[in-house]
Motif scaffolding. Structure first.
Motif, PDB file in Angstrom:
ATOM      1  N   LYS A  53       0.805  -1.229   0.000  1.00  9.83           N
ATOM      2  CA  LYS A  53       0.000   0.000   0.000  1.00  9.83           C
ATOM      3  C   LYS A  53       0.837   1.278   0.000  1.00  9.83           C
ATOM      4  CE  LYS A  53      -3.893   2.328   2.172  1.00  9.83           C
ATOM      5  NZ  LYS A  53      -4.935   2.294   3.219  1.00  9.83           N
ATOM      6  N   VAL A  54       1.929   1.293   0.734  1.00  7.27           N
ATOM      7  CA  VAL A  54       2.764   2.495   0.814  1.00  7.27           C
ATOM      8  C   VAL A  54       3.316   2.873  -0.557  1.00  7.27           C
ATOM      9  CG1 VAL A  54       4.895   3.462   1.754  1.00  7.27           C
ATOM     10  CG2 VAL A  54       3.388   2.125   3.226  1.00  7.27           C
ATOM     11  N   ASP A  55       3.671   1.869  -1.348  1.00 11.67           N
ATOM     12  CA  ASP A  55       4.235   2.115  -2.682  1.00 11.67           C
ATOM     13  C   ASP A  55       3.177   2.150  -3.774  1.00 11.67           C
ATOM     14  OD1 ASP A  55       7.070   2.117  -1.920  1.00 11.67           O
ATOM     15  OD2 ASP A  55       6.739   0.004  -1.452  1.00 11.67           O
ATOM     16  N   PHE A  56       1.962   1.777  -3.443  1.00 14.29           N
ATOM     17  CA  PHE A  56       0.880   1.683  -4.427  1.00 14.29           C
ATOM     18  C   PHE A  56       0.276   3.067  -4.658  1.00 14.29           C
ATOM     19  CE2 PHE A  56      -2.915   0.055  -6.493  1.00 14.29           C
ATOM     20  CZ  PHE A  56      -2.513  -1.155  -7.041  1.00 14.29           C
ATOM     21  N   LYS A  57       1.054   3.923  -5.294  1.00 10.41           N
ATOM     22  CA  LYS A  57       0.618   5.287  -5.577  1.00 10.41           C
ATOM     23  C   LYS A  57       0.981   5.620  -7.021  1.00 10.41           C
ATOM     24  CE  LYS A  57       1.183   6.662  -0.755  1.00 10.41           C
ATOM     25  NZ  LYS A  57       1.935   7.475   0.229  1.00 10.41           N
ATOM     26  N   ALA A  58       0.008   6.183  -7.729  1.00 14.29           N
ATOM     27  CA  ALA A  58       0.226   6.461  -9.153  1.00 14.29           C
ATOM     28  C   ALA A  58      -0.894   7.339  -9.676  1.00 14.29           C
ATOM     29  CB  ALA A  58       0.276   5.149  -9.932  1.00 14.29           C
ATOM     30  N   ASP A  59      -0.809   7.676 -10.940  1.00 21.21           N
ATOM     31  CA  ASP A  59      -1.887   8.408 -11.607  1.00 21.21           C
ATOM     32  C   ASP A  59      -2.903   7.440 -12.211  1.00 21.21           C
ATOM     33  OD1 ASP A  59      -0.762  11.059 -11.224  1.00 21.21           O
ATOM     34  OD2 ASP A  59       0.748  10.473 -12.689  1.00 21.21           O
ATOM     35  N   GLU A  60      -2.402   6.278 -12.624  1.00 19.05           N
ATOM     36  CA  GLU A  60      -3.260   5.271 -13.261  1.00 19.05           C
ATOM     37  C   GLU A  60      -2.861   3.879 -12.777  1.00 19.05           C
ATOM     38  OE1 GLU A  60      -2.619   8.040 -17.197  1.00 19.05           O
ATOM     39  OE2 GLU A  60      -2.133   5.895 -17.285  1.00 19.05           O
ATOM     40  N   VAL A  61      -3.848   3.012 -12.650  1.00 23.39           N
ATOM     41  CA  VAL A  61      -3.595   1.605 -12.306  1.00 23.39           C
ATOM     42  C   VAL A  61      -4.179   0.729 -13.401  1.00 23.39           C
ATOM     43  CG1 VAL A  61      -4.149  -0.286 -10.728  1.00 23.39           C
ATOM     44  CG2 VAL A  61      -3.490   1.941  -9.808  1.00 23.39           C
ATOM     45  N   TYR A  62      -3.361  -0.220 -13.872  1.00 22.87           N
ATOM     46  CA  TYR A  62      -3.797  -1.171 -14.891  1.00 22.87           C
ATOM     47  C   TYR A  62      -3.749  -2.576 -14.297  1.00 22.87           C
ATOM     48  CZ  TYR A  62      -2.789   2.705 -18.091  1.00 22.87           C
ATOM     49  OH  TYR A  62      -2.751   3.927 -18.714  1.00 22.87           O
TER      50      TYR A  62
END
Length: 213
Positions: A53-62
């Protein structure tokens, strides 16, 4: 997620080649060798996706993850993959404020179906949408064409049959035509970088159309 699969791999290559994407995060069970520096790999158990979760950061998820009954005969494990991982990914995306979420489903997805595969996909769709992510896209491709690293005999037979009868798929039957993995990947990229509205659930013929825009 799902970058080792047919569609996920095509998407990864397109993201790498696209100068609009400066940094790509890849979440996987196994490492992919010889990727460029713009790709950061996070290796671990995707059944425990919340550990990322800590690294699960982005503008888009595929989310291109999925399995088959032959590859995963245990229905409990099958559901963990086809339902559990996408739904958890959507949950984390919502909690981390990620505005755009893509997931590949299947043409026959139906939460009320008596067919386990279709029911699982339908329930996944339903619960992904419950998180109300700003831009949610569920793609329902037909039979996916393309060169795989693994052998799927029944799928190969199905592709041959479909290719023969495809000229008869007109009108409402267009959504049953074979769709190439490259087209699915391109459609996702086009949607992610478009300001126009699109249907939340996108059928195979519309995926093909969007891929050409």
């Amino acid at each position: 997620m799902g970058a080792t699969g047919l569609t996920g791999n095509r998407l990864l290559q397109k993201l790498i080649d696209d100068d609009r994407y400066e940094h790509i995060k890849l979440f996987s069970r196994t490492k992919i060798e010889d990727l460029p520096e713009k790709v950061s790999q996070y290796i671990g158990d995707l059944f425990n996706l919340k550990d990322f979760k800590v690294d699960f950061k982005a503008d888009e998820v595929y989310c291109c993850i999925g399995t088959t009954a032959k590859k995963t005969p245990n229905k409990k494990v099958y559901r963990q993959i086809d339902y559990g991982i996408p739904v958890t990914a959507a949950q984390i995306s919502k909690e981390n404020g990620i505005p755009t979420f893509f997931v590949i489903s299947a043409m026959g997805a139906n939460k009320n179906s008596k067919v386990f595969y279709n029911k699982t996909k339908g329930e996944m769709e339903q619960d992904v949408l419950r998180f109300n992510i700003k831009n949610s896209f569920i793609l329902r491709p037909s039979l996916i064409g393309g060169k795989r690293n693994e052998s799927r005999l029944l799928e190969k037979i199905g592709l041959v049959v479909f290719k023969i009868i495809q000229p008869f798929f007109i009108g409402k039957l267009k959504k049953y035509k074979i769709i190439n993995a490259d087209s699915i990947a391109q459609a996702m990229l086009n949607l992610a970088n478009s300001t126009s509205n699109a249907d939340v659930i996108i059928t195979s013929n519309d995926i093909e159309r969007i891929s050409k825009n």
